[in-house]
Design a protein around this motif. Structure first.
Motif, PDB file in Angstrom:
ATOM      1  N   HIS A   1       0.815  -1.224   0.000  1.00  0.00           N
ATOM      2  CA  HIS A   1       0.000   0.000   0.000  1.00  0.00           C
ATOM      3  C   HIS A   1       0.839   1.259   0.000  1.00  0.00           C
ATOM      4  O   HIS A   1       0.503   2.246  -0.643  1.00  0.00           O
ATOM      5  CB  HIS A   1      -0.957  -0.012   1.194  1.00  0.00           C
ATOM      6  CG  HIS A   1      -1.951  -1.121   1.136  1.00  0.00           C
ATOM      7  ND1 HIS A   1      -1.711  -2.371   1.684  1.00  0.00           N
ATOM      8  CD2 HIS A   1      -3.183  -1.201   0.582  1.00  0.00           C
ATOM      9  CE1 HIS A   1      -2.753  -3.158   1.483  1.00  0.00           C
ATOM     10  NE2 HIS A   1      -3.661  -2.485   0.813  1.00  0.00           N
TER      11      HIS A   1
ATOM     12  N   ARG B   1       2.059   1.833  -3.488  1.00  0.00           N
ATOM     13  CA  ARG B   1       0.989   2.278  -4.378  1.00  0.00           C
ATOM     14  C   ARG B   1       0.543   3.696  -4.068  1.00  0.00           C
ATOM     15  O   ARG B   1       0.073   4.422  -4.948  1.00  0.00           O
ATOM     16  CB  ARG B   1      -0.208   1.321  -4.263  1.00  0.00           C
ATOM     17  CG  ARG B   1      -0.707   0.872  -5.611  1.00  0.00           C
ATOM     18  CD  ARG B   1      -1.901  -0.030  -5.506  1.00  0.00           C
ATOM     19  NE  ARG B   1      -2.796   0.313  -4.439  1.00  0.00           N
ATOM     20  CZ  ARG B   1      -3.590  -0.562  -3.823  1.00  0.00           C
ATOM     21  NH1 ARG B   1      -3.544  -1.828  -4.181  1.00  0.00           N
ATOM     22  NH2 ARG B   1      -4.387  -0.183  -2.879  1.00  0.00           N
ATOM     23  N   CYS B   2       0.672   4.097  -2.800  1.00  0.00           N
ATOM     24  CA  CYS B   2       0.244   5.437  -2.400  1.00  0.00           C
ATOM     25  C   CYS B   2       1.398   6.431  -2.381  1.00  0.00           C
ATOM     26  O   CYS B   2       1.237   7.565  -1.888  1.00  0.00           O
ATOM     27  CB  CYS B   2      -0.408   5.395  -1.023  1.00  0.00           C
ATOM     28  SG  CYS B   2      -1.951   4.451  -0.957  1.00  0.00           S
TER      29      CYS B   2
ATOM     30  N   TRP C   1     -11.617  -3.554   9.172  1.00  0.00           N
ATOM     31  CA  TRP C   1     -10.673  -2.441   9.079  1.00  0.00           C
ATOM     32  C   TRP C   1     -10.836  -1.452  10.240  1.00  0.00           C
ATOM     33  O   TRP C   1      -9.860  -0.885  10.720  1.00  0.00           O
ATOM     34  CB  TRP C   1     -10.797  -1.733   7.729  1.00  0.00           C
ATOM     35  CG  TRP C   1     -12.087  -0.993   7.506  1.00  0.00           C
ATOM     36  CD1 TRP C   1     -13.218  -1.472   6.914  1.00  0.00           C
ATOM     37  CD2 TRP C   1     -12.381   0.373   7.867  1.00  0.00           C
ATOM     38  NE1 TRP C   1     -14.192  -0.504   6.895  1.00  0.00           N
ATOM     39  CE2 TRP C   1     -13.710   0.635   7.457  1.00  0.00           C
ATOM     40  CE3 TRP C   1     -11.648   1.378   8.477  1.00  0.00           C
ATOM     41  CZ2 TRP C   1     -14.326   1.870   7.656  1.00  0.00           C
ATOM     42  CZ3 TRP C   1     -12.253   2.614   8.675  1.00  0.00           C
ATOM     43  CH2 TRP C   1     -13.582   2.854   8.271  1.00  0.00           C
TER      44      TRP C   1
ATOM     45  N   LEU D   1      -2.661   2.281   5.919  1.00  0.00           N
ATOM     46  CA  LEU D   1      -3.095   2.374   4.526  1.00  0.00           C
ATOM     47  C   LEU D   1      -3.884   1.136   4.097  1.00  0.00           C
ATOM     48  O   LEU D   1      -4.868   1.242   3.354  1.00  0.00           O
ATOM     49  CB  LEU D   1      -1.884   2.569   3.607  1.00  0.00           C
ATOM     50  CG  LEU D   1      -1.210   3.940   3.640  1.00  0.00           C
ATOM     51  CD1 LEU D   1       0.061   3.938   2.788  1.00  0.00           C
ATOM     52  CD2 LEU D   1      -2.171   5.029   3.160  1.00  0.00           C
TER      53      LEU D   1
ATOM     54  N   ALA E   1      -7.612   1.201   2.743  1.00  0.00           N
ATOM     55  CA  ALA E   1      -7.983   0.640   1.438  1.00  0.00           C
ATOM     56  C   ALA E   1      -9.162  -0.301   1.590  1.00  0.00           C
ATOM     57  O   ALA E   1     -10.086  -0.300   0.770  1.00  0.00           O
ATOM     58  CB  ALA E   1      -6.778  -0.086   0.825  1.00  0.00           C
ATOM     59  N   ASP E   2      -9.132  -1.090   2.656  1.00  0.00           N
ATOM     60  CA  ASP E   2     -10.258  -2.004   2.917  1.00  0.00           C
ATOM     61  C   ASP E   2     -11.539  -1.237   3.230  1.00  0.00           C
ATOM     62  O   ASP E   2     -12.639  -1.773   3.089  1.00  0.00           O
ATOM     63  CB  ASP E   2      -9.927  -2.935   4.086  1.00  0.00           C
ATOM     64  CG  ASP E   2      -8.907  -3.999   3.689  1.00  0.00           C
ATOM     65  OD1 ASP E   2      -8.594  -4.080   2.478  1.00  0.00           O
ATOM     66  OD2 ASP E   2      -8.421  -4.729   4.567  1.00  0.00           O
TER      67      ASP E   2
ATOM     68  N   SER F   1      -9.969   5.365  -2.157  1.00  0.00           N
ATOM     69  CA  SER F   1      -9.022   5.354  -3.266  1.00  0.00           C
ATOM     70  C   SER F   1      -7.616   5.575  -2.717  1.00  0.00           C
ATOM     71  O   SER F   1      -7.441   5.946  -1.552  1.00  0.00           O
ATOM     72  CB  SER F   1      -9.371   6.471  -4.250  1.00  0.00           C
ATOM     73  OG  SER F   1      -9.125   7.735  -3.649  1.00  0.00           O
ATOM     74  N   ASP F   2      -6.612   5.359  -3.546  1.00  0.00           N
ATOM     75  CA  ASP F   2      -5.240   5.579  -3.112  1.00  0.00           C
ATOM     76  C   ASP F   2      -5.056   7.001  -2.597  1.00  0.00           C
ATOM     77  O   ASP F   2      -4.435   7.241  -1.568  1.00  0.00           O
ATOM     78  CB  ASP F   2      -4.265   5.326  -4.277  1.00  0.00           C
ATOM     79  CG  ASP F   2      -4.120   3.836  -4.573  1.00  0.00           C
ATOM     80  OD1 ASP F   2      -4.658   3.030  -3.787  1.00  0.00           O
ATOM     81  OD2 ASP F   2      -3.488   3.496  -5.576  1.00  0.00           O
TER      82      ASP F   2
ATOM     83  N   ALA G   1      -6.916   7.453   0.642  1.00  0.00           N
ATOM     84  CA  ALA G   1      -6.252   6.693   1.701  1.00  0.00           C
ATOM     85  C   ALA G   1      -5.028   7.454   2.213  1.00  0.00           C
ATOM     86  O   ALA G   1      -4.763   7.502   3.417  1.00  0.00           O
ATOM     87  CB  ALA G   1      -5.850   5.320   1.186  1.00  0.00           C
TER      88      ALA G   1
END
Lengths: 226, 226
Positions: free
Chosen positions: A196, A199-200, B89, B132, B136-137, B141-142, B145
């Motif tokens: 993550h 990706r972030c 989450w 993160l 995400a869960d 979106s990225d 997040a």
DNA sequence: ACCTGAACACCGTTCAAGT
DNA sequence: ACCTGAACACCGTTCAAGT
């Protein structure tokens, strides 16, 4: 009643009479000028004294100690925060948050003064009252409104503080450069261990902070809605 | 291969050989000990050096400057934050928040180090990755997040910082006393000008902070839910 | 590569003394 | 009541020099 005469020309206290008499107000103003000109680190009991043409212990006589000076300076900053016009509580809270952020942004790293302080001075109380009123209109109990007020001011303050300092203190260069290097670093991390984060990497190191501030504020307001 | 002998008894470098060789790790450990024993203000390049039986410039050689030392100390603190077990989450985020708050609480005013920093060191990245992943869960979106991660760490950090310092720095006495005086002050304000502040005087000055932390965390999580 | 002595340019704060 | 000179006990940081 006879008019007050200026000191006689043979007075030897020329310097002492040249400057305006020191007051708490003048001291806070000098500190604010220092903040605007050189930043928070320049606010020193000695520097404040020098700006006023006075010795350092004089400043202590008027404000107690440095913390007392910063308390007063914080309240002075609060006096620059405008009141929102009537409307839905969400709009008033949003207005207040943006106004506070703007005041901090207008005074260099002023936000650092506010971190760990709560606006309880004469001027700060106006902002606190406004926030509590909005939160009451949101349907929160007195207890929840108090908690929410801390949450609200904590968010605005810590966000403002974060944006005044460079994102990674160890890195040299200006902010945009440093941010880009952080992004570069994050994206090259092993994506097996940090899927993550990698990706972030880009959104984590994005320079524009207006969107991020609005995002947090929106989610906060949404979380406070019943 | 012959075994390494201790230095001969006539060695004149008794002091130098007595102490373990200095390393970045030893320096960070000395800083942590200082933090636990006397608080953040006691962390001084000179004091750290003294704990290691070394001169101050040696510390500079290993960590660059004080900020570099605090960066490393922050990451060392992050290493004490446990990972949550699998689950919803919301639960993972809640666990992480409480864990971070506990680590700060276990090290005096350690939270002040974290204010304005983001956990991007080797150990901090584990906590960032955990947050993160949870976000995400949550369906973010990225980009969202990333924003939410700043919001999350900002909340935990600034709350922890707030609770380590006295609520009104200008007031003397211990915390409970000071808080009570704040409450007293707020309740005697003119209720015409500050209706909500006076009504919230008690909850604003309540000493127990566990409920307040949980409140903010719940509202944050609710605000992040889609 | 790693460490030291000595120095520079500051801090916050106190306190006896002045007017 | 208000202000000063002088001092105390520190800071972060640098730099030439040592091994």
């Amino acid at each position: 009643m006879s008019q007050a005469l200026p000191p006689p020309i043979w007075s030897h206290r020329t310097r002492a009479t040249a400057r305006a008499p020191v007051s708490e107000e003048a001291i806070v103003q000098a500190a604010l000028d220092l903040l605007d000109d050189e930043g928070l680190d320049a606010i020193t009991m000695r520097q404040v004294a020098e700006r006023l043409g006075v010795s350092a212990p004089t400043v202590y006589w008027h404000v107690g100690n440095k913390d007392g000076l910063l308390d007063r300076l914080y309240d002075r900053l609060c006096s620059e925060v405008p009141q929102p016009s009537p409307g839905p509580w969400q709009d008033r809270l949003r207005f207040l948050a943006n106004a506070i952020r703007s005041v901090f942004a207008a005074h260099r790293d002023a936000a650092r003064i506010a971190v760990g302080r709560f606006p309880l001075g004469p001027n700060g109380l106006r902002a606190t009252e406004t926030a509590l009123a909005a939160l009451a209109d949101a349907g929160l109990s007195d207890e929840d409104a108090a908690h929410a007020a801390y949450l609200f001011f904590g968010y605005v303050t810590s966000f403002s503080y974060q944006e005044t300092i460079s994102p990674a203190p160890a890195l040299a260069g200006d902010r945009a450069d440093a941010l880009q290097r952080v992004g570069q670093y994050l994206s090259t991390l092993p994506s097996g261990d940090f899927p993550h984060v990698t990706r972030c990497a880009a959104p984590l190191s994005r320079p524009g902070l207006d969107r991020r501030f609005a995002f947090g504020l929106d989610r906060l307001i949404r979380g406070l809605s019943t």
